[in-house]
Design a protein around this motif. Structure first.
Motif, short mmCIF file in Angstrom:
data_model
loop_
_atom_site.label_atom_id
_atom_site.label_comp_id
_atom_site.label_asym_id
_atom_site.label_seq_id
_atom_site.Cartn_x
_atom_site.Cartn_y
_atom_site.Cartn_z
N THR A 4 -1.59 -3.19 -10.34
CA THR A 4 -1.30 -4.58 -10.56
C THR A 4 -0.38 -5.01 -9.20
N GLU A 5 -0.21 -4.15 -8.14
CA GLU A 5 0.61 -4.46 -6.93
C GLU A 5 -0.47 -4.47 -5.72
N THR A 6 -0.06 -4.97 -4.64
CA THR A 6 -0.87 -4.76 -3.68
C THR A 6 -0.71 -3.59 -2.89
N VAL A 7 -1.62 -3.14 -1.83
CA VAL A 7 -1.63 -1.89 -1.04
C VAL A 7 -0.17 -1.89 -0.56
N LEU A 8 0.06 -3.12 0.46
CA LEU A 8 1.30 -2.91 1.02
C LEU A 8 2.60 -2.63 0.00
N ASP A 9 2.65 -3.39 -1.00
CA ASP A 9 3.85 -3.31 -1.76
C ASP A 9 3.91 -1.74 -2.27
N GLY A 10 2.71 -1.15 -2.78
CA GLY A 10 2.79 0.23 -3.09
C GLY A 10 3.07 1.15 -1.96
N VAL A 11 2.58 0.77 -0.91
CA VAL A 11 3.34 1.78 0.61
C VAL A 11 4.44 1.68 0.63
N LEU A 12 4.89 0.51 0.65
CA LEU A 12 6.47 0.05 0.90
C LEU A 12 7.39 0.69 -0.32
N ARG A 13 6.86 0.74 -1.68
CA ARG A 13 7.52 1.25 -2.67
C ARG A 13 7.63 2.88 -2.49
N ALA A 14 6.68 3.50 -1.60
CA ALA A 14 6.70 4.73 -1.40
C ALA A 14 7.52 5.21 -0.35
N GLY A 15 8.19 4.36 0.31
CA GLY A 15 9.18 4.61 1.65
C GLY A 15 8.49 4.63 2.86
N PRO A 55 2.36 -2.21 9.41
CA PRO A 55 2.58 -3.44 9.80
C PRO A 55 2.69 -4.62 8.97
N HIS A 56 3.53 -5.52 8.90
CA HIS A 56 3.33 -6.78 7.89
C HIS A 56 4.59 -7.76 8.48
N SER A 57 4.26 -9.01 7.99
CA SER A 57 5.43 -10.23 8.18
C SER A 57 5.34 -11.14 7.21
N THR A 77 -9.09 5.04 0.65
CA THR A 77 -8.72 5.66 1.97
C THR A 77 -8.87 4.30 2.88
N ILE A 78 -7.57 4.20 3.47
CA ILE A 78 -7.46 3.25 4.62
C ILE A 78 -7.30 3.47 5.81
N GLU A 79 -7.54 2.67 6.89
CA GLU A 79 -6.99 2.72 8.17
C GLU A 79 -6.00 1.74 8.58
N ALA A 80 -4.77 2.23 8.78
CA ALA A 80 -3.73 1.47 9.24
C ALA A 80 -2.78 2.18 10.03
N LYS A 81 -2.16 1.50 10.92
CA LYS A 81 -0.89 2.02 11.64
C LYS A 81 0.32 1.99 11.10
N GLU A 82 0.69 3.57 11.03
CA GLU A 82 2.09 3.55 10.16
C GLU A 82 3.28 3.48 11.20
N ILE A 83 4.22 2.85 10.81
CA ILE A 83 5.29 2.47 11.58
C ILE A 83 6.69 3.64 11.16
N PHE A 105 18.47 -8.57 -5.98
CA PHE A 105 17.70 -8.62 -4.76
C PHE A 105 17.10 -7.20 -4.58
N ARG A 106 16.13 -7.11 -3.66
CA ARG A 106 15.65 -5.74 -3.05
C ARG A 106 15.77 -5.91 -1.82
N GLY A 107 16.26 -4.91 -0.98
CA GLY A 107 16.09 -4.78 0.40
C GLY A 107 16.86 -3.59 0.93
N PRO A 108 16.93 -3.66 2.39
CA PRO A 108 16.53 -4.68 3.38
C PRO A 108 15.04 -4.12 3.63
N LEU A 109 14.29 -5.17 4.18
CA LEU A 109 12.79 -4.91 4.35
C LEU A 109 12.52 -5.77 5.71
N GLY A 110 11.16 -5.29 6.04
CA GLY A 110 10.84 -6.08 7.19
C GLY A 110 10.81 -5.15 8.44
N MET A 111 9.90 -5.66 9.41
CA MET A 111 9.88 -4.89 10.78
C MET A 111 10.89 -5.75 11.80
N PHE A 112 11.14 -7.13 11.54
CA PHE A 112 11.64 -7.90 12.58
C PHE A 112 13.04 -7.57 13.08
#
Length: 343
Positions: A22-33, A37-39, A89-95, A194-201
């Motif tokens: 029920t969640e996006t790949v990005l949300d699941g990855v962020l939830r896992a710590g 890349p995202h904006s 299996t995805i290919e993505a640049k981890e930060i 609220f939930r945070g902090p979030l983001g790469m900016f």
């Protein structure tokens, strides 16, 4: 009944996380710590684009400019919208996640509502007392969690050393559920979560001498405010030139503050740009699109870093015209957002 989950392996790191169906790949990855890349997180900017190497996804809703049909056919997806329908299996640049920054879910109490402009409310939130103070990097954002389960993302406008309260710049969106609440119903002492902090900016400091061009569109001024005030407080010496693009003079809701930075920060310059100046503005300053004003002043970006915060059309325009003038892709940092219209 528990949510169905899938395993998502990230290449080339080989790390594996569990993502709910029920969640996006990005949300699941962020939830896992972990951090990818995202904006914008709305399928508009393309920052989260990666490759699905194995498995299948529901691609979700997105702007075709951010993910073309040819890119999708080649196996690419926007991980802020794609939901797993099998193990992946995805290919993505981890930060590397910022050190010392812990994502938390917290309550906050509204302590002030300031009408900064006809369509901008500055919202101040008081945090509860905690054993560890809330830490964030200048430029990051938080998600306001609505009772419906939806979220609304807002950049933190206060600098990290001022954590007695959090400052958000909320632009009114006609028909918007949360912004309508802020402008018409919200009162001091109301409670939010609220939930945070979030983001790469946030400001990179791998090259402390490189000049910075800051570009803000509308309430994209909020994270820029945090970055500049943090730089002043820390005594940074890097040259900074801020361009703030809005429609009319009344939309420069922190104009006096931006002007005051010129006195407080010797290496700071400020250029406001109006796209639709009104007769009553008697405006003699710069006009047109904000990115065109930057182009008129800088012929070569090869020696600069650019930090841009605003709607996707502004970010896309910057990408289209700054790179050909020498800006390296890893020297462009942006916070791309669209306003949610859920009613």
């Amino acid at each position: 009944m528990t949510d169905k989950t899938y395993k998502v392996r990230i290449q080339p790191s080989g790390r594996e996380v569990t993502v709910k169906a029920t969640e996006t790949v990005l949300d699941g990855v962020l939830r896992a710590g972990l951090l990818l890349p995202h904006s914008c997180r709305n399928g508009s900017c393309g920052a989260c684009k990666g490759v699905v190497l194995t498995g299948s996804v529901d691609y979700g809703t997105y702007d075709e400019k951010a993910l073309t049909a040819d890119e999708r056919a080649a196996g690419k997806a926007l991980f802020c919208q794609a939901r797993p329908t099998s193990d992946l299996t995805i290919e993505a640049k981890e930060i590397d996640a910022p050190k010392g920054i812990v994502i938390k879910t917290l309550p906050a109490r509204v302590i002030q509502l300031e009408r900064a402009a006809h369509d901008v409310m500055v919202l101040s939130l008081k945090l509860p007392q905690q054993p560890e103070p809330f830490k964030f990097l200048a430029g990051q954002y938080i998600d306001i969690l609505l009772r419906s389960g939806d979220r609304r993302s807002f950049s933190l406008a206060n600098p990290p050393h001022q954590v007695d309260s959090l400052e958000l710049h909320v632009r009114h969106v006609p028909g918007g559920r949360f912004t309508g609440q802020v402008f018409n119903e919200m009162r001091e002492k109301d409670l939010l979560r609220f939930r945070g902090p979030l983001g790469m900016f946030f400001l990179r400091e791998d090259d402390a001498e490189r000049p910075i061009i800051l570009v803000a569109g509308g309430t994209g001024f909020a994270p820029i405010q945090s970055i500049v005030q943090d730089a002043i407080a820390r005594g940074l010496k890097r040259p900074m030139h801020l361009y703030w693009g809005v429609r009319a003079k009344r939309d420069l809701y922190r104009h006096a503050l931006a002007e005051s930075w010129c006195a407080a920060y010797p290496n700071f310059r400020y250029t406001p740009v109006l796209s639709e100046p009104q007769p009553e503005d008697a405006w003699t300053g710069r006009t047109g699109w904000v990115h065109d004003a930057v182009l008129a002043d800088y012929a070569d970006f090869s020696g600069h870093e650019v930090y841009a915060s605003g709607p996707p059309p502004m970010i896309n325009a910057i990408r289209a015209v700054f790179f050909p003038r020498g800006l390296a892709e890893d020297r462009l940092h942006y916070d791309s957002f669209e306003f949610a219209h859920t009613t």
